[in-house]
Every structure is written in C-alpha cells, then in structure tokens.
Design a protein around this motif. Structure first.
Motif, PDB file in Angstrom:
ATOM      1  N   ILE A   6       0.850  -1.205   0.000  1.00 43.62           N
ATOM      2  CA  ILE A   6       0.000   0.000   0.000  1.00 43.62           C
ATOM      3  C   ILE A   6       0.883   1.252   0.000  1.00 43.62           C
ATOM      4  O   ILE A   6       0.651   2.194  -0.757  1.00 43.62           O
ATOM      5  CB  ILE A   6      -0.964  -0.015   1.213  1.00 43.62           C
ATOM      6  CG1 ILE A   6      -1.983  -1.145   1.038  1.00 43.62           C
ATOM      7  CG2 ILE A   6      -1.675   1.335   1.365  1.00 43.62           C
ATOM      8  CD1 ILE A   6      -2.817  -1.449   2.267  1.00 43.62           C
ATOM      9  N   ALA A   7       1.933   1.234   0.845  1.00 38.80           N
ATOM     10  CA  ALA A   7       2.859   2.377   0.893  1.00 38.80           C
ATOM     11  C   ALA A   7       3.499   2.587  -0.476  1.00 38.80           C
ATOM     12  O   ALA A   7       3.633   3.722  -0.949  1.00 38.80           O
ATOM     13  CB  ALA A   7       3.935   2.135   1.949  1.00 38.80           C
ATOM     14  N   ALA A   8       3.874   1.478  -1.136  1.00 38.58           N
ATOM     15  CA  ALA A   8       4.515   1.578  -2.454  1.00 38.58           C
ATOM     16  C   ALA A   8       3.548   2.147  -3.484  1.00 38.58           C
ATOM     17  O   ALA A   8       3.934   2.950  -4.344  1.00 38.58           O
ATOM     18  CB  ALA A   8       5.012   0.204  -2.904  1.00 38.58           C
ATOM     19  N   PHE A   9       2.284   1.758  -3.385  1.00 41.90           N
ATOM     20  CA  PHE A   9       1.268   2.230  -4.322  1.00 41.90           C
ATOM     21  C   PHE A   9       1.034   3.741  -4.157  1.00 41.90           C
ATOM     22  O   PHE A   9       1.072   4.500  -5.129  1.00 41.90           O
ATOM     23  CB  PHE A   9      -0.029   1.442  -4.097  1.00 41.90           C
ATOM     24  CG  PHE A   9      -1.178   1.903  -4.958  1.00 41.90           C
ATOM     25  CD1 PHE A   9      -1.177   1.649  -6.325  1.00 41.90           C
ATOM     26  CD2 PHE A   9      -2.251   2.582  -4.405  1.00 41.90           C
ATOM     27  CE1 PHE A   9      -2.232   2.066  -7.127  1.00 41.90           C
ATOM     28  CE2 PHE A   9      -3.314   3.007  -5.198  1.00 41.90           C
ATOM     29  CZ  PHE A   9      -3.296   2.745  -6.564  1.00 41.90           C
ATOM     30  N   VAL A  10       0.821   4.156  -2.900  1.00 43.39           N
ATOM     31  CA  VAL A  10       0.571   5.583  -2.629  1.00 43.39           C
ATOM     32  C   VAL A  10       1.793   6.415  -3.023  1.00 43.39           C
ATOM     33  O   VAL A  10       1.679   7.478  -3.649  1.00 43.39           O
ATOM     34  CB  VAL A  10       0.218   5.802  -1.139  1.00 43.39           C
ATOM     35  CG1 VAL A  10       0.114   7.288  -0.818  1.00 43.39           C
ATOM     36  CG2 VAL A  10      -1.082   5.091  -0.801  1.00 43.39           C
ATOM     37  N   THR A  11       2.985   5.902  -2.670  1.00 44.71           N
ATOM     38  CA  THR A  11       4.217   6.593  -3.045  1.00 44.71           C
ATOM     39  C   THR A  11       4.322   6.728  -4.557  1.00 44.71           C
ATOM     40  O   THR A  11       4.755   7.754  -5.074  1.00 44.71           O
ATOM     41  CB  THR A  11       5.440   5.835  -2.494  1.00 44.71           C
ATOM     42  OG1 THR A  11       5.337   5.787  -1.077  1.00 44.71           O
ATOM     43  CG2 THR A  11       6.728   6.511  -2.888  1.00 44.71           C
ATOM     44  N   VAL A  19       5.844  15.276  -6.476  1.00 47.48           N
ATOM     45  CA  VAL A  19       5.721  15.973  -5.198  1.00 47.48           C
ATOM     46  C   VAL A  19       6.560  15.294  -4.115  1.00 47.48           C
ATOM     47  O   VAL A  19       6.260  15.402  -2.941  1.00 47.48           O
ATOM     48  CB  VAL A  19       4.251  16.096  -4.713  1.00 47.48           C
ATOM     49  CG1 VAL A  19       3.488  17.072  -5.570  1.00 47.48           C
ATOM     50  CG2 VAL A  19       3.556  14.751  -4.705  1.00 47.48           C
ATOM     51  N   GLY A  20       7.611  14.606  -4.528  1.00 44.02           N
ATOM     52  CA  GLY A  20       8.520  14.047  -3.532  1.00 44.02           C
ATOM     53  C   GLY A  20       7.953  12.871  -2.761  1.00 44.02           C
ATOM     54  O   GLY A  20       8.168  12.733  -1.559  1.00 44.02           O
ATOM     55  N   GLY A  21       7.259  12.016  -3.446  1.00 46.73           N
ATOM     56  CA  GLY A  21       6.642  10.859  -2.801  1.00 46.73           C
ATOM     57  C   GLY A  21       7.648   9.924  -2.156  1.00 46.73           C
ATOM     58  O   GLY A  21       7.339   9.232  -1.193  1.00 46.73           O
ATOM     59  N   GLY A  22       8.871   9.926  -2.671  1.00 48.69           N
ATOM     60  CA  GLY A  22       9.887   9.023  -2.159  1.00 48.69           C
ATOM     61  C   GLY A  22      10.124   9.180  -0.666  1.00 48.69           C
ATOM     62  O   GLY A  22      10.426   8.220   0.031  1.00 48.69           O
TER      63      GLY A  22
ATOM     64  N   ALA B  86       1.830   0.861 -10.601  1.00 44.80           N
ATOM     65  CA  ALA B  86       0.376   1.044 -10.689  1.00 44.80           C
ATOM     66  C   ALA B  86       0.015   2.449 -10.229  1.00 44.80           C
ATOM     67  O   ALA B  86      -0.788   3.147 -10.863  1.00 44.80           O
ATOM     68  CB  ALA B  86      -0.333  -0.004  -9.837  1.00 44.80           C
ATOM     69  N   GLY B  87       0.642   2.902  -9.138  1.00 48.36           N
ATOM     70  CA  GLY B  87       0.405   4.259  -8.644  1.00 48.36           C
ATOM     71  C   GLY B  87       0.869   5.299  -9.648  1.00 48.36           C
ATOM     72  O   GLY B  87       0.186   6.293  -9.899  1.00 48.36           O
ATOM     73  N   ALA B  88       2.035   5.033 -10.266  1.00 47.94           N
ATOM     74  CA  ALA B  88       2.599   5.991 -11.224  1.00 47.94           C
ATOM     75  C   ALA B  88       1.714   6.123 -12.457  1.00 47.94           C
ATOM     76  O   ALA B  88       1.586   7.203 -13.038  1.00 47.94           O
ATOM     77  CB  ALA B  88       4.005   5.564 -11.638  1.00 47.94           C
ATOM     78  N   LEU B  89       1.105   5.019 -12.841  1.00 46.05           N
ATOM     79  CA  LEU B  89       0.210   5.040 -13.997  1.00 46.05           C
ATOM     80  C   LEU B  89      -0.952   5.993 -13.727  1.00 46.05           C
ATOM     81  O   LEU B  89      -1.303   6.833 -14.555  1.00 46.05           O
ATOM     82  CB  LEU B  89      -0.311   3.622 -14.255  1.00 46.05           C
ATOM     83  CG  LEU B  89      -0.989   3.362 -15.591  1.00 46.05           C
ATOM     84  CD1 LEU B  89      -0.058   3.682 -16.745  1.00 46.05           C
ATOM     85  CD2 LEU B  89      -1.438   1.914 -15.676  1.00 46.05           C
TER      86      LEU B  89
END
Lengths: 141, 121
Positions: A6-11, A19-22, B86-89
């Motif tokens: 989930i964290a990877a998806f939102v990031t 916007v600096g999601g990393g 998937a998020g980046a897409l």
C-alpha cells in the motif's frame, strides 16, 4: 507486507506527480518496517527508477516536459548526486535520520505555507484547463 | 513565461544542488527541483513533470553509488515496484487534471506528521 505494498502504491502516485513521494516510502520503511535510514534511502532510489521512467514517458507524451533546458541541470546534477551519495554513506546513520527528519519537516511546512506562489501560476495557462479544476485557487470577489 | 527564461548556468547550479540533496537523502531532489524550475519560468505542472526528468537520471547515479557499498538489498526494493508502477500510472494520467493546492496540503500535512514523529522516536 500488505502495508508495504500500500505504501509503495501511494508513493507511486505521489512520486509520479513530482511531489517528492519518495520521502513517504523512506518514512514508511524506517518507522514501520524497521529498515535503517541508509537502506531505506537505497531501496527508495531503486524503487523510484521504473516509477519515474513511466511517469516521465507519460508526462513527455502530455507535453509537460521540455528536455533541452534540463540537460545542463542533469549533467551538473550527476556530480552532485555522486557527492551527496558518498556523504550519506559516511555520515552517522542516526545523524542522517535526524537531518532527514528536519528536512522532511521543513518541506512539509513549506508545502502548506507557500501555496500562494502556485495560485498565481494557473492564470498563465488556464486556457488549457477547465475552470473547475482550479476553482480552489482563485479568490472570487 | 518566455521573458523570464534562465540560462544554462542557472540550470546547472540548480542541478548540482538537486543532485546533492537527492543523493544525501535518497529522495527529495524533486522537492528542490520544483521551485527551482518554477523560478526558471515553467508552469506548475511543467515544473512537477520536469522535476522527474531531472531526478530520474540523478537517482540512477545515486543508486549505483549506494549499490557499490551494498548499503541496501535489491530484493527489498523489487517487490514494491509493481505497486509503485500502478500508482505511477494513475499519477501520470491525472497530473493534468489534479488541483495543486489540494495535493500540496495533503502531502505537506503528511510530511509534518512524519517528520515530527521521526524526530520524537
């Protein structure tokens, strides 16, 4: 593990928006997943590459990127990237974490306080965007 | 916007700072890049998109430097990538439509909470 995904998806969403999601992924990895600061930073760098590549392709298609003026920034940036990464390796990990936390706080405060700077910008290209997209940005008088 | 264009030296100086920040913190180069690009006369959305164009190659370089000392395991990062893609897409498709202010408020709020928590623990 599900939280990591989930964290990877939102990031991924935030990172692709530039916007600096990393930073969020690093925070998740250090605070919740138990990684040390340097590992989390390395994981984020590797994670970021395919995500940024996909986003850059999409943004280039949407004509949001003009590459030519960016070339000097990239060339000089490579030297900075090597220097910064080497400093990160030799600095104490706890100190790195504290400096990172302060950096994150400063950016967070700046993101919230400096929104006015952005409010001026859409006017310059609002013809390309529907007015309702920016309804929050204008002060109607 | 054309009136305000900055020269190569401006871009090079910004790039050097962005690269250093991005290498030191393993992220955050984009956060430095966006205001610098806006100052150079790009629109908000162009700045966000272009910040990725700058930080992508810089992150690749930093990642190589991090990998040399085996500071992290590739196997810890790889499972995260499909979810990130998937998020980046989604992000790549919505950047043209999304409200900047709304985005910044949520993101800024999250960072303040997270930074505060990191300092206290």
């Amino acid at each position: 593990m599900i939280w990591s995904f989930i964290a990877a998806f939102v990031t991924g969403i935030l990172a692709s928006l530039g916007v600096g999601g990393g930073m969020l992924l690093i925070i998740y990895l250090t605070v919740f997943a138990g990684f040390d600061q340097l590992s989390a930073q390395g994981i984020n760098l590797l994670y970021f590459l395919p995500i940024a590549l996909l986003a850059v392709i999409l943004h280039t298609k949407n004509k949001l990127i003009n590459w030519k003026p960016l070339i000097p920034a990239i060339l000089a940036g490579i030297i900075g990237a090597v220097i910064g990464s080497i400093i990160a390796k030799f600095i104490d990990k706890e100190l790195l974490r504290t400096v990172f936390a302060v950096f994150v706080l400063v950016i967070g405060v700046k993101e919230i306080l400096y929104k006015k700077q952005d409010e001026k910008m859409p006017i310059k290209y609002n013809t390309a965007v529907s007015p309702k997209t920016y309804r929050g940005n204008y002060k109607h008088s | 916007m054309e009136k305000k264009k900055k020269g190569k030296l401006y871009y090079a100086l910004c790039g050097a700072v962005i690269g250093t920040v991005n290498g030191l913190f393993g992220s955050g180069g984009g956060v430095a890049a966006v205001p610098a690009l806006k100052h150079a006369g790009l629109t908000v959305k162009e700045s966000h998109a272009s910040s990725l164009a700058v930080t992508l190659p810089l992150s690749a370089v930093s990642m190589i430097v991090y990998s040399i000392g085996q500071d992290f395991k590739w196997s810890d990062a790889l499972p995260l990538i499909p979810f990130g893609l998937a998020g980046a897409l989604i992000g790549g498709l919505v950047l043209k439509k999304i409200s900047n202010v709304w985005l910044k408020r949520i993101f800024g709020g999250l960072l303040i909470l997270a930074g505060g928590r990191m300092l206290l623990t």
